[in-house]
Design a protein around this motif. Structure first.
Motif, PDB file in Angstrom:
ATOM      1  N   HIS A   1     -30.132  36.353  62.694  1.00  0.00           N
ATOM      2  CA  HIS A   1     -30.889  35.441  63.548  1.00  0.00           C
ATOM      3  C   HIS A   1     -29.916  34.380  64.060  1.00  0.00           C
TER       4      HIS A   1
ATOM      5  N   GLU B   1     -29.424  30.597  62.934  1.00  0.00           N
ATOM      6  CA  GLU B   1     -29.316  30.189  61.522  1.00  0.00           C
ATOM      7  C   GLU B   1     -27.885  29.792  61.152  1.00  0.00           C
TER       8      GLU B   1
ATOM      9  N   HIS C   1     -29.191  33.772  55.407  1.00  0.00           N
ATOM     10  CA  HIS C   1     -30.166  33.298  56.408  1.00  0.00           C
ATOM     11  C   HIS C   1     -30.453  31.813  56.204  1.00  0.00           C
TER      12      HIS C   1
END
Ligand SMILES: [Zn+2]
Length: 432
Positions: free
Chosen positions: A191, A194, A283
């Protein structure tokens, strides 16, 4: 006659005067931009030193919170930044860097009111950067890898080329004999937003390479590390979580649509050769609140794998020192909060995919908060220090499974101890 001439001149000069004032005023207004690596902002409107803003979430299904902008023409002004969406700030407000984009700080608690904040710039301030947290893009990786004590022992290679022709880096750390006892895969930025995960990753890498007491990792273990799974997203300033049409961390089933995930799925089984024991995916969680302001591992459904995660969490707690705390009891068991089957209906995650690879003992996601860890502000340095604890825990874990009869290969090992964690589920906090 003389008077008439003057009046005529004045009548001509007045509009010119107001035009000039207007020009000066418009040139003096704050100017916002996001045309740099990682930049992301939409200026909805401006006026009276107030800027109405929102993140560009055009790639995102639903709402999320990544933004990063530069503002100039700020000297001596107090500017009000009004966001037009909820959930855009950490507990310590925005992160900012004045007159450069390197010395990042948190603005602090109670600075944000009704989705906005004001900032009083000094006369010496000419430009400022603001972001959800501390940005980390390719130039930060370049800077980190440029340090000689890193590059001497680390090989920078290419996993694959991104759709926008960027190199998606693959970093390797190999024992000198090139015959490792075990292998470890570490990934980050499935992602794109992040960013704080990369400071932890720096701490892991630097510790593996330089800590005297971690010679086991240098002598016996081969590491393959992918710092930016969504490289284009990171550089373009895209948020990345719940990306349409497919989140990178749901792209491990069927035919992968992303180059980086396809490359991992193709290359890792052969690279592992049955020696990869750990697959770790870094993450950051939702921006504030329950489950999002402490570090935790995301529990796997498989009880054997879950037991391995719990053991790793205990080792990690033993090694975590300094400013940031890690409590193994903050483990998020499968079936609680957002960690339930409906969060994975859109595809398989990295850790689920890695769990199924031959001889993998520990496949896990680690969630590292953006700003607030049990009341302590996250900084680049304390995130790196936590990365050091991670490296020590990796070593202890690998030593244990090489020594212990209770490794994942032992099918008799069924007893597990799962900490009980009572959690609530924010509608958006489904994280990894
Ligand atoms: Zn994530």
């Amino acid at each position: 006659m003389h008077i008439n001439m003057n009046l005529k001149r004045i009548s001509l000069l007045v509009p010119l005067f107001f035009f000039a004032v207007g020009l000066i005023f418009s040139q003096d207004e704050p100017v916002i931009s996001s045309d740099f690596a990682g930049g992301n902002i939409i200026v909805v409107k401006t006026g009276d030193d107030t800027l109405w803003l929102k993140p560009d979430l055009s790639e995102t299904e639903g709402e999320w919170f990544y933004w990063y902008f530069k503002v100039s023409n700020i000297s001596g002004k107090e500017i009000f930044f009004q966001f037009m969406m909820d959930n855009q700030f950490t507990a310590f407000g925005p992160a900012y860097s004045i007159n450069n984009n390197n010395t990042w700080k948190w603005y602090g608690e109670n600075r944000v009111h009704k989705n906005g904040f004001s900032f009083a710039f000094s006369p010496e301030d000419t430009v400022a950067w603001f972001c959800t947290a501390f940005p980390y893009t390719g130039k930060d990786l370049d800077s980190f890898l440029g340090r000689s004590r890193i590059m001497d022992r680390l090989v920078r290679d290419t996993l694959c080329i991104s759709p926008e022709n960027r190199v998606i880096e693959k970093l390797s750390i190999r024992p000198s004999g090139d015959n490792p006892e075990t292998r470890v895969l570490i990934t980050a930025r499935h992602h794109a937003c992040e960013m704080m995960a990369n400071y932890v990753l720096e701490g892991i890498i630097e510790s593996i390479l330089n800590e005297v007491e971690l010679s086991y990792l240098r002598d016996q273990v081969e590491f393959l590390i992918v710092p930016f799974m969504d490289k284009d997203g990171v550089e373009n300033g895209e948020q990345g979580k719940n990306r349409m049409p497919r989140d990178h961390n749901r792209d491990y089933v069927g035919e992968s649509i992303h180059q980086s995930t396809a490359a991992l799925r193709e290359k890792i089984p052969a690279w592992s050769g049955g020696k990869m024991k750990i697959a770790l995916d870094l993450h950051c969680p939702w921006i504030t609140g329950m489950n999002n302001e402490w570090i935790y591992l995301v529990g796997k459904e498989d009880p054997i794998m879950e037991a391995e995660q719990v053991r790793f969490a205990e080792l990690l707690e033993n090694h975590t020192r300094g400013e940031l705390s890690f409590r193994s009891g903050d483990f998020l068991p499968y079936g609680t909060a957002w960690n339930v089957s409906k969060s994975f209906t859109k595809g398989m995650s990295f850790s689920d995919w890695a769990s199924g690879l031959d001889k993998v003992s520990l496949a896990t996601t680690l969630e590292f908060p953006y700003a607030n860890i049990l009341g302590v502000q996250v900084t680049k340095d304390n995130a790196r220090a936590f990365g050091k604890a991670m490296a020590f825990a990796l070593m202890d874990y690998l030593k244990e499974i090489s020594d212990s009869p209770y490794s994942v290969q032992n099918e008799d090992f069924q007893e597990i101890s799962i900490p009980s964690t009572t959690v609530s589920c924010h509608k958006f906090n489904c994280s990894y």
